[in-house]
Design an enzyme around this catalytic site. Structure first.
Site, PDB file in Angstrom:
ATOM      1  CD  GLU A  25      23.646 102.686  80.267  1.00  0.00           C
ATOM      2  OE1 GLU A  25      24.242 102.239  79.271  1.00  0.00           O
ATOM      3  OE2 GLU A  25      23.501 103.907  80.485  1.00  0.00           O
ATOM      4  CE  LYS A  87      25.454 104.518  71.771  1.00  0.00           C
ATOM      5  NZ  LYS A  87      25.884 105.900  71.505  1.00  0.00           N
ATOM      6  CB  VAL A 107      18.979 104.213  78.393  1.00  0.00           C
ATOM      7  CG1 VAL A 107      17.591 104.337  78.995  1.00  0.00           C
ATOM      8  CG2 VAL A 107      20.030 104.770  79.347  1.00  0.00           C
ATOM      9  CB  SER A 141      18.970 109.314  72.237  1.00  0.00           C
ATOM     10  OG  SER A 141      19.109 108.021  72.785  1.00  0.00           O
ATOM     11  CB  ALA A 142      16.604 104.831  69.835  1.00  0.00           C
ATOM     12  CG  ASP A 143      18.662 106.141  75.396  1.00  0.00           C
ATOM     13  OD1 ASP A 143      18.817 105.054  74.819  1.00  0.00           O
ATOM     14  OD2 ASP A 143      19.547 106.721  76.062  1.00  0.00           O
ATOM     15  CE  LYS A 160      27.414 112.865  80.323  1.00  0.00           C
ATOM     16  NZ  LYS A 160      28.264 111.725  80.084  1.00  0.00           N
TER      17      LYS A 160
HETATM   18  N1  PSU Z   1      25.129 109.407  78.644  1.00  0.00           N
HETATM   19  C1  PSU Z   1      26.260 109.316  79.373  1.00  0.00           C
HETATM   20  N2  PSU Z   1      27.069 108.218  79.247  1.00  0.00           N
HETATM   21  C2  PSU Z   1      26.728 107.208  78.422  1.00  0.00           C
HETATM   22  C3  PSU Z   1      25.503 107.294  77.694  1.00  0.00           C
HETATM   23  C4  PSU Z   1      24.742 108.411  77.824  1.00  0.00           C
HETATM   24  O1  PSU Z   1      26.567 110.206  80.118  1.00  0.00           O
HETATM   25  O2  PSU Z   1      27.491 106.245  78.325  1.00  0.00           O
HETATM   26  C5  PSU Z   1      25.077 106.153  76.830  1.00  0.00           C
HETATM   27  C6  PSU Z   1      23.798 105.511  77.410  1.00  0.00           C
HETATM   28  O3  PSU Z   1      23.932 104.110  77.300  1.00  0.00           O
HETATM   29  C7  PSU Z   1      22.701 106.010  76.488  1.00  0.00           C
HETATM   30  C8  PSU Z   1      23.451 106.130  75.189  1.00  0.00           C
HETATM   31  O4  PSU Z   1      21.611 105.130  76.411  1.00  0.00           O
HETATM   32  O5  PSU Z   1      24.733 106.639  75.545  1.00  0.00           O
HETATM   33  C9  PSU Z   1      22.770 107.048  74.213  1.00  0.00           C
HETATM   34  O6  PSU Z   1      23.436 107.013  72.994  1.00  0.00           O
HETATM   35  P1  PSU Z   1      22.831 107.712  71.692  1.00  0.00           P
HETATM   36  O7  PSU Z   1      22.903 109.175  71.981  1.00  0.00           O
HETATM   37  O8  PSU Z   1      23.702 107.277  70.566  1.00  0.00           O
HETATM   38  O9  PSU Z   1      21.414 107.218  71.584  1.00  0.00           O
HETATM   39 MN    MN Z   2      22.102 109.167  67.940  1.00  0.00          MN
END
Ligand code: PSU
Ligand code: MN
Length: 300
Positions: A25, A87, A107, A141-143, A160
């Protein structure tokens, strides 16, 4: 409009030759490190994938074009852009394309492109998850949903601990996503190996992992799997993480900006220590994803 995806020559040749491909990614390159330092992690990840016998396909949107396989100049652009790169989760990709933007895929965004390109393996540092305080913010997260509905195996070091990891683990169970612990019984906490919730199964070898993925896809052809690999030389950062999450929250940052803001603050508060661990685990995960992809190619 119909979205087109441009593959690099290296990735096109890999598909033609039936060689294993591993997606990487771009959000971690631009938003996960400050000061252009994501470049080293990106370049080294690609090298580790090649060294393990697979072909790297780093995915991102460059000037409105969805790319699978990036050249060095493009990797540099993502690293230099930092948070100026948009992003791009799965829902953001088409707007990025139509508007000619530079979009670093998360992701979830990367997985959406993997499905189009026919890639079954990807690696990252940590997946997004359920944020602390989710009951008030609904920030999940949408992940997680994209992993549940895309047939790709994602190698990571867990979620994390800037997140609510036990809640993330529950959500993955709800979504029926297998969470495989790489030679561990608990989901790694990104910076640290121990203390996470239990995984759904422990795996010991790439061959075993590949067989589980193959079987899972015969049962559930549209769903993903997670492999959690503990970081080598992990450190306990809970105090720094709690402080960073609290400071970001009280400064009023919300939505997509939360993760990068917390990461930047952790980097600052840990005196750069977080960056060293982060980079090491990202490249090790890339290597493991390639090993599993190679093992899968041998049985499919
Ligand atoms: N966790 C990390 N570093 C990152 C991300 C997650 O330690 O850079 C990034 C990844 O690309 C993940 C995204 O898909 O943050 C998730 O963001 P959000 O929580 O806004 O969905
Ligand atoms: Mn979010």
């Amino acid at each position: 409009m119909t979205l087109t995806v441009r593959m690099s020559d290296e990735v096109t040749e890999a598909f033609a030759a039936g060689r294993p491909v591993v997606a990487l990614e771009t959000t971690l390159i631009s938003h996960g490190f400050s000061g252009g330092r994501g470049l080293a992690a990106a370049v080294e990840s690609e090298e580790r994938v090649r060294a393990a016998g697979a072909v790297p396909a780093t995915i991102g949107i460059v000037d409105g074009e969805v790319r699978v396989g990036l050249d060095r100049d493009s990797l540099e652009r993502f690293a230099e852009a930092g948070t100026d790169a948009r992003k791009a989760g799965a829902r953001d990709i088409t707007a990025c394309v139509v508007q000619g933007a530079l979009g670093s895929t998360t992701v979830g965004g990367t997985l959406a492109v993997c499905r189009r390109a026919g890639i079954s393996f990807m690696a990252t540092g940590g997946i997004g998850g359920v944020h602390r305080g989710f009951a008030e913010s609904l920030d999940i997260s949408a992940d997680l949903l994209q992993i549940a509905r895309t047939p790709v195996l994602v190698v990571c070091s867990g979620a994390k601990s800037i997140l609510d990891v036990p809640a993330t683990s529950e959500m993955l169970e709800t979504l029926a996503v297998p969470v495989l612990g790489w030679q561990t019984a608990t989901l790694p906490l990104f910076y640290s190996a121990a203390g996470g919730p239990p995984v759904s199964a422990t795996v010991g070898t790439a061959a075993e992992t590949a067989r589980i993925a193959q079987g899972h896809w015969s049962l559930n052809p549209s769903g993903g799997l997670i492999v959690g690999r503990p970081p080598v030389g992990g450190i306990d950062m809970e105090d720094v993480i709690s402080a960073a999450v609290e400071r970001v929250r009280s400064s009023g940052v919300t939505g997509q900006a939360v993760t990068p803001a917390v990461l930047t603050l952790i980097e600052e508060l840990s005196g750069g220590q977080s960056v060293t661990v982060n980079r090491a685990l990202i490249v090790d995960n890339a290597s493991l994803a390639a090993e599993i992809a190679v093992a899968y190619a041998a049985i499919s």
